[in-house]
Write a protein that holds these residues in place. Sequence first.
Motif, mmCIF file in Angstrom:
data_model
loop_
_atom_site.group_PDB
_atom_site.id
_atom_site.type_symbol
_atom_site.label_atom_id
_atom_site.label_comp_id
_atom_site.label_asym_id
_atom_site.label_seq_id
_atom_site.Cartn_x
_atom_site.Cartn_y
_atom_site.Cartn_z
ATOM 1 N N THR A 175 30.485 54.267 14.579
ATOM 2 C CA THR A 175 30.312 55.586 13.961
ATOM 3 C C THR A 175 29.366 56.463 14.778
ATOM 4 N N ARG A 176 28.395 55.868 15.430
ATOM 5 C CA ARG A 176 27.459 56.622 16.281
ATOM 6 C C ARG A 176 28.150 57.176 17.518
ATOM 7 N N LEU A 177 29.061 56.415 18.087
ATOM 8 C CA LEU A 177 29.730 56.822 19.317
ATOM 9 C C LEU A 177 30.977 57.664 19.073
ATOM 10 N N LEU A 178 31.482 57.632 17.849
ATOM 11 C CA LEU A 178 32.651 58.436 17.473
ATOM 12 C C LEU A 178 32.289 59.327 16.293
ATOM 13 N N PRO A 179 31.287 60.188 16.441
ATOM 14 C CA PRO A 179 30.792 60.975 15.301
ATOM 15 C C PRO A 179 31.847 61.937 14.755
ATOM 16 N N GLY A 180 31.991 61.935 13.439
ATOM 17 C CA GLY A 180 32.927 62.840 12.794
ATOM 18 C C GLY A 180 34.382 62.540 13.070
ATOM 19 N N ARG A 181 34.683 61.327 13.559
ATOM 20 C CA ARG A 181 36.069 60.981 13.881
ATOM 21 C C ARG A 181 36.487 59.697 13.175
ATOM 22 N N PRO A 182 36.585 59.738 11.841
ATOM 23 C CA PRO A 182 37.066 58.539 11.134
ATOM 24 C C PRO A 182 38.482 58.160 11.515
ATOM 25 N N ASP A 183 39.252 59.123 12.043
ATOM 26 C CA ASP A 183 40.602 58.790 12.494
ATOM 27 C C ASP A 183 40.582 57.822 13.667
ATOM 28 N N LEU A 184 39.445 57.782 14.393
ATOM 29 C CA LEU A 184 39.302 56.859 15.509
ATOM 30 C C LEU A 184 38.475 55.635 15.140
ATOM 31 N N SER A 185 37.467 55.801 14.312
ATOM 32 C CA SER A 185 36.603 54.673 13.960
ATOM 33 C C SER A 185 37.229 53.763 12.906
ATOM 34 N N ASP A 186 37.933 54.340 11.930
ATOM 35 C CA ASP A 186 38.500 53.515 10.843
ATOM 36 C C ASP A 186 39.494 52.471 11.335
ATOM 37 N N PRO A 187 40.414 52.798 12.265
ATOM 38 C CA PRO A 187 41.341 51.755 12.725
ATOM 39 C C PRO A 187 40.631 50.559 13.346
ATOM 40 N N ILE A 188 39.518 50.788 14.036
ATOM 41 C CA ILE A 188 38.771 49.684 14.637
ATOM 42 C C ILE A 188 38.170 48.804 13.553
ATOM 43 N N LEU A 189 37.490 49.416 12.601
ATOM 44 C CA LEU A 189 36.789 48.655 11.566
ATOM 45 C C LEU A 189 37.754 48.023 10.576
ATOM 46 N N ASN A 190 38.810 48.739 10.216
ATOM 47 C CA ASN A 190 39.747 48.198 9.233
ATOM 48 C C ASN A 190 40.527 47.019 9.792
ATOM 49 N N PHE A 191 40.929 47.091 11.072
ATOM 50 C CA PHE A 191 41.612 45.945 11.673
ATOM 51 C C PHE A 191 40.672 44.742 11.736
ATOM 52 N N THR A 192 39.417 44.994 12.028
ATOM 53 C CA THR A 192 38.436 43.915 12.090
ATOM 54 C C THR A 192 38.375 43.168 10.770
ATOM 55 N N LEU A 193 38.399 43.897 9.675
ATOM 56 C CA LEU A 193 38.342 43.277 8.347
ATOM 57 C C LEU A 193 39.662 42.611 7.974
ATOM 58 N N ARG A 194 40.770 43.247 8.329
ATOM 59 C CA ARG A 194 42.078 42.735 7.926
ATOM 60 C C ARG A 194 42.484 41.495 8.695
ATOM 61 N N ARG A 195 42.213 41.491 9.991
ATOM 62 C CA ARG A 195 42.819 40.451 10.821
ATOM 63 C C ARG A 195 41.815 39.647 11.638
ATOM 64 N N TRP A 196 40.848 40.323 12.278
ATOM 65 C CA TRP A 196 39.976 39.609 13.195
ATOM 66 C C TRP A 196 38.991 38.714 12.467
ATOM 67 N N PHE A 197 38.298 39.247 11.484
ATOM 68 C CA PHE A 197 37.327 38.437 10.766
ATOM 69 C C PHE A 197 37.960 37.197 10.126
ATOM 70 N N PRO A 198 39.067 37.315 9.388
ATOM 71 C CA PRO A 198 39.646 36.097 8.802
ATOM 72 C C PRO A 198 39.957 35.027 9.845
ATOM 73 N N SER A 199 40.512 35.442 10.980
ATOM 74 C CA SER A 199 40.873 34.476 12.019
ATOM 75 C C SER A 199 39.647 33.817 12.618
ATOM 76 N N ILE A 200 38.664 34.613 13.014
ATOM 77 C CA ILE A 200 37.489 34.058 13.677
ATOM 78 C C ILE A 200 36.650 33.233 12.716
ATOM 79 N N LEU A 201 36.565 33.662 11.469
ATOM 80 C CA LEU A 201 35.770 32.915 10.489
ATOM 81 C C LEU A 201 36.364 31.533 10.237
ATOM 82 N N LEU A 202 37.676 31.458 10.145
ATOM 83 C CA LEU A 202 38.308 30.153 9.938
ATOM 84 C C LEU A 202 38.123 29.257 11.162
ATOM 85 N N ASP A 203 38.196 29.841 12.361
ATOM 86 C CA ASP A 203 37.960 29.051 13.575
ATOM 87 C C ASP A 203 36.545 28.498 13.597
#
Length: 357
Positions: free
Chosen positions: A259-287
Amino acid sequence: MRPETTFSDSNSTARPLLTIAIPTFNRAQDLIAALMVLEPQLVAYPQVEVLVSDNASADDTPQVLAAAQERFAAQGIRLEIQRHAENIGSDANFVSCYHRARGRFFWLCGDDDLIVPGGLAQLMPHLQDAEGKPSDVDLVYATSYGFREDYQRERQVDPFGRRFHTLRNPRDVSMVVNIMFTFISGMVVNKERLESLPHEDPAAFIGTNLVQLSWALPLLLHHRRSIVLWERPVAARQGNANGYSLGRVFGEHLAGNVTRLLPGRPDLSDPILNFTLRRWFPSILLDVRSAGNETLKLDEAHAALQQTFGNNSRYWIFTYPALTWPLPLAKLYTRVTAMLSKLIYMAHLPGFWRKQT
């Protein structure tokens, strides 16, 4: 802190097209492998320099680098070595690589990752035009595959037969790259362009374990054109992550930096964070849970992640079960949610599942 020693095998003052920078610490054997795979590829590209930044290694790293420098010089390959007088931490070493790199383009590569044979040949045509001038590409995403023992035997290719895609919409870049903006070996950035843009010095992000975002995301914010290399030119060694709080780094620090590096651009920051929650975290946490890796401090993860993502339903639907449910049930549930996440991803990027013509 200034390095203790600096060596260079080239007297040329011309700016290289690309700097491949390898920060290293006490991984002499991994470093040997990385340099041996890279060395024959570099012969064809005199416009590439290699920089290795040794963070005061106590193993055989200095001897490995001295031998490599001699071999490289005999073939006309530019290899620069810097050695810090003491360990300044991984973040500061990454930043040191960035500041010292002379290339118009900058590729930071982990000392335990490999640029596979042919990987450099996939990249180089995108960094210059037909006349040999630097291209207007801002970012190149080099896709990767994981390996543990033998990178050749475990080699993976793109299942759709894609070679590369050109992206002009920065939201598409955000969705395609997502959490992989944090993978240091996966991003090649146009340093010359970044130097012309308003941006914070990467040193301002030391201590977050994610300083690499500081030279990639400003280019996403001011995006012109990016390339995705689908043929997986990077082999990423698995099982070496340790020594940090997974929840804090990829919770508080990831969200804060994005959010600091993409100020005022949730269209760019949200896809990064939402994918992290949807797919990356579950996979890495189980590993991590399956491996029993306590160095990533999973016992702290829920509190840290809830504080950052507690208001995001994706945390509770996708991440929380993988973190807290009994392991067999969590694995089963995550298989189902992974398919759902993939469908969501494909629906948002319908054109990325075919070869580029």
